[in-house]
Every structure is written in structure tokens, then in C-alpha cells.
Design a protein around this motif. Structure first.
Motif, PDB file in Angstrom:
ATOM      1  N   ALA A 253       0.827  -1.210   0.000  1.00 47.76           N
ATOM      2  CA  ALA A 253       0.000   0.000   0.000  1.00 47.76           C
ATOM      3  C   ALA A 253       0.859   1.257   0.000  1.00 47.76           C
ATOM      4  O   ALA A 253       0.565   2.231  -0.699  1.00 47.76           O
ATOM      5  CB  ALA A 253      -0.932  -0.011   1.204  1.00 47.76           C
ATOM      6  N   HIS A 254       1.943   1.238   0.761  1.00 51.25           N
ATOM      7  CA  HIS A 254       2.766   2.443   0.886  1.00 51.25           C
ATOM      8  C   HIS A 254       3.618   2.712  -0.357  1.00 51.25           C
ATOM      9  O   HIS A 254       3.984   3.858  -0.609  1.00 51.25           O
ATOM     10  CB  HIS A 254       3.664   2.343   2.117  1.00 51.25           C
ATOM     11  CG  HIS A 254       2.944   2.612   3.401  1.00 51.25           C
ATOM     12  ND1 HIS A 254       1.791   3.352   3.475  1.00 51.25           N
ATOM     13  CD2 HIS A 254       3.239   2.251   4.686  1.00 51.25           C
ATOM     14  CE1 HIS A 254       1.396   3.428   4.735  1.00 51.25           C
ATOM     15  NE2 HIS A 254       2.258   2.765   5.485  1.00 51.25           N
ATOM     16  N   THR A 255       3.931   1.678  -1.131  1.00 51.40           N
ATOM     17  CA  THR A 255       4.705   1.933  -2.349  1.00 51.40           C
ATOM     18  C   THR A 255       3.917   2.790  -3.340  1.00 51.40           C
ATOM     19  O   THR A 255       4.513   3.486  -4.167  1.00 51.40           O
ATOM     20  CB  THR A 255       5.122   0.621  -3.031  1.00 51.40           C
ATOM     21  OG1 THR A 255       3.947  -0.164  -3.309  1.00 51.40           O
ATOM     22  CG2 THR A 255       6.084  -0.170  -2.160  1.00 51.40           C
ATOM     23  N   SER A 256       2.594   2.776  -3.230  1.00 46.91           N
ATOM     24  CA  SER A 256       1.773   3.587  -4.139  1.00 46.91           C
ATOM     25  C   SER A 256       1.966   5.079  -3.905  1.00 46.91           C
ATOM     26  O   SER A 256       1.591   5.888  -4.758  1.00 46.91           O
ATOM     27  CB  SER A 256       0.294   3.221  -3.987  1.00 46.91           C
ATOM     28  OG  SER A 256      -0.174   3.561  -2.691  1.00 46.91           O
ATOM     29  N   THR A 257       2.563   5.467  -2.780  1.00 47.82           N
ATOM     30  CA  THR A 257       2.824   6.893  -2.527  1.00 47.82           C
ATOM     31  C   THR A 257       3.989   7.392  -3.364  1.00 47.82           C
ATOM     32  O   THR A 257       4.171   8.610  -3.521  1.00 47.82           O
ATOM     33  CB  THR A 257       3.159   7.126  -1.048  1.00 47.82           C
ATOM     34  OG1 THR A 257       4.395   6.463  -0.715  1.00 47.82           O
ATOM     35  CG2 THR A 257       2.049   6.617  -0.143  1.00 47.82           C
TER      36      THR A 257
END
Length: 302
Positions: A253-257
Motif C-alpha cells: 500500500a505504501h509503495t503507491s505513494t
């Protein structure tokens, strides 16, 4: 006492206070004023010839007589609700309802978008409410129906009457800022030990698994930040050379930032099962069965 003159609303008073262990919170849960609730409680005490609840270290605690009445009251309410709604079949295409699902912020990041798409497509008039509930409160919420399902790694949710179904297996990954000087796809033990680390301290039991694995392998970890929040991680990592070891869903989820990237840890990451949990009272409830079936199709083995 005779049923003709007994106020059956007093059963609701008894069960609400048992769940809340606080007069103010119990009154609020029933939409009553505190004075109105206290008056009803006094009446119930007179009818039963017992104090029923006394103040203790954890709030209003039931007497032995109250515990007997609570068991009887729950059975009465459960049987009545089963008879009242037993013949009704949930129609996902036409019915309007709110599904109440207990899940952690990890589960929300990983699972909620997919569940929302499924419910919007199959049951367009229904909505989802996610609840953040401590494990020791989940069993009561599931039994009362205030929570439809609990989803996650919740090993403490093992009370009698709680059913579960495995959805999938999960594991862990490491997070670094996207332009971190360590560029490989996997950290070595020496690299892992050379980094400063941030860890998330939450009631979620899955984090204990990776902490025990690191300790068992005698891997040193210099922890410089402890935080209760997963959501802040990409912003903390983006401005530092810190490393975070997190459930893989958080990493994804955080890689999408665009701020962080995932790398493999220098050890075989432990795996854990994510389940959906419900109470046996609702095992045959058509609404609950439809929700469980939809979630298993969406999140279960593909």
C-alpha cells in the motif's frame, strides 16, 4: 414475579450494563438519559432482590445473581431475534444495510478497497462501517451483533461460540525510502543491522511474530522510533535512512505513494493466517452468510 407485570425492557438494561460496565455508556447505547437508566436499574434490583452490579476495579461488575440473569437474558434475546428474523432472506440487490466490520488499519489499507468495489457492484444500496476494536471487546461485539465480522490475525479471539474461516496467508517485508543508498532487492544481515529502525507499536499481534523471529536469529536492530501509526511510515522513511519491517500489505500500500520501496528482509519472514470471524448466533443469518461468502470469494484462495 409474573410476566404480566414484569417490564421486559429491564432485560435490555441488564445486558447493556454488562457489556459497557459503565452506567453512562450503557445508557447512551440504549438512547436513554443517565437518570432514566438509573431508575430502571433500581427497579431491576428491586425485582431481583439483588444489587446485580457493584463497583470494582474494572467498572460495574456483575454479582453471581446478575451473571445468572445475564445468561438467561442473552438466550431470551437471541431466541426472540432468531424467531423474528429467521424467515427473512437477505436480498443483496435490493436491501439497504450497513455492514459493520472490525479490522485494523492494516486490513483497511489492504482489503477495504476491494471489498468496497465488490459491495458496490453486488449490493449497491449497502454500506460499510469499519470499527477499531480491541481483541478483548470483539467477542462481545460479535455476539451482540454490533459487529458483523472481524477480519485479521486475531489469535486472542478464541471465545466459545466464535467461528472462523481462513482467507489467506500473509508475511512481512522491509520498507526503505525510494532513493535509499542500499539498492539491492534484499537486505543482508549486516545491512539490516547497520540501519536505524522504526517499529509500529499496536495491539495487532502479527507484529509480535516478526519481532520474535528477529530475536530468535540474534539479529540486532537499533530502534530509534516507536510509533502507533502505520500511515505515517512513508513520510518518516522518505526523509531518513530508516528501515521498517511491516506486513507485506502495508508495504504494498505504501509503495503507491511513490516515496518508499520494498526489499526482502535478511531472514525467512514468518507467515500468518488472516481469518474472518463471526459468532455462532449469526451462522445461519442470511445477511451475515452473504457477507461472509462475498468476502471469501473476494479475498480467499484465488
Amino acid at each position: 414475579m409474573k410476566i404480566a407485570r414484569f417490564d421486559l425492557n429491564l432485560v435490555r438494561i441488564l445486558l447493556a450494563l454488562d457489556q459497557a460496565r459503565n452506567v453512562t455508556l450503557a445508557a447512551r447505547s440504549l438512547g436513554l438519559s443517565q437518570s432514566g437508566f438509573s431508575t430502571a436499574l433500581a427497579k431491576l434490583r428491586r425485582e431481583s432482590a439483588d444489587q446485580l452490579f457493584v463497583r470494582g476495579p474494572h467498572g460495574m461488575e456483575p454479582t453471581s445473581r446478575a451473571q445468572e440473569l445475564i445468561v438467561a437474558g442473552r438466550e431470551l434475546v437471541s431466541r426472540f431475534e432468531a424467531e423474528l428474523h429467521g424467515a427473512r432472506v437477505f436480498d443483496p440487490g435490493a436491501d439497504r444495510t450497513e455492514f459493520r466490520i472490525a479490522m485494523s488499519d492494516i486490513s483497511e489499507m489492504a482489503l477495504l478497497p476491494k471489498l468496497l468495489r465488490e459491495i458496490s457492484a453486488l449490493s449497491p444500496q449497502c454500506s460499510i462501517r469499519t470499527l477499531s476494536v480491541f481483541p478483548d471487546e470483539m467477542a462481545a461485539g460479535l455476539e451482540s451483533g454490533q459487529i458483523d465480522l472481524a477480519i485479521g490475525y486475531i489469535p486472542d479471539l478464541n471465545s466459545a461460540g466464535i467461528y472462523q474461516q481462513q482467507l489467506f496467508m500473509h508475511t512481512f517485508t522491509c520498507l526503505l525510502r525510494k532513493d535509499h543508498p542500499l539498492r539491492g532487492p534484499k537486505l543482508s544481515k549486516a545491512q539490516f543491522e547497520s540501519l536505524d529502525h522504526v517499529i509500529v507499536m499496536t495491539p495487532i499481534r502479527s507484529q509480535e511474530l516478526v519481532d520474535r523471529t528477529i530475536e530468535a536469529r540474534k539479529i540486532r536492530r537499533n530502534i530509534v522510533i516507536r510509533t502507533p501509526h502505520f500511515l505515517s511510515l512513508p513520510y518518516v522513511l522518505a526523509q531518513s535512512n530508516l528501515c521498517a519491517t511491516v506486513p507485506a500489505a502495508v508495504g504494498e500500500a505504501h509503495t503507491s505513494t511513490g516515496l518508499v520501496r520494498t526489499v526482502e528482509p535478511p531472514f525467512v519472514a514468518p507467515k500468518f493466517a488472516v481469518h474472518q470471524h463471526w459468532h455462532r448466533r449469526f451462522a445461519n443469518d442470511s445477511r451475515n452468510k452473504w457477507l461472509r461468502s462475498m468476502i471469501f470469494r473476494s479475498l480467499g484462495p484465488q
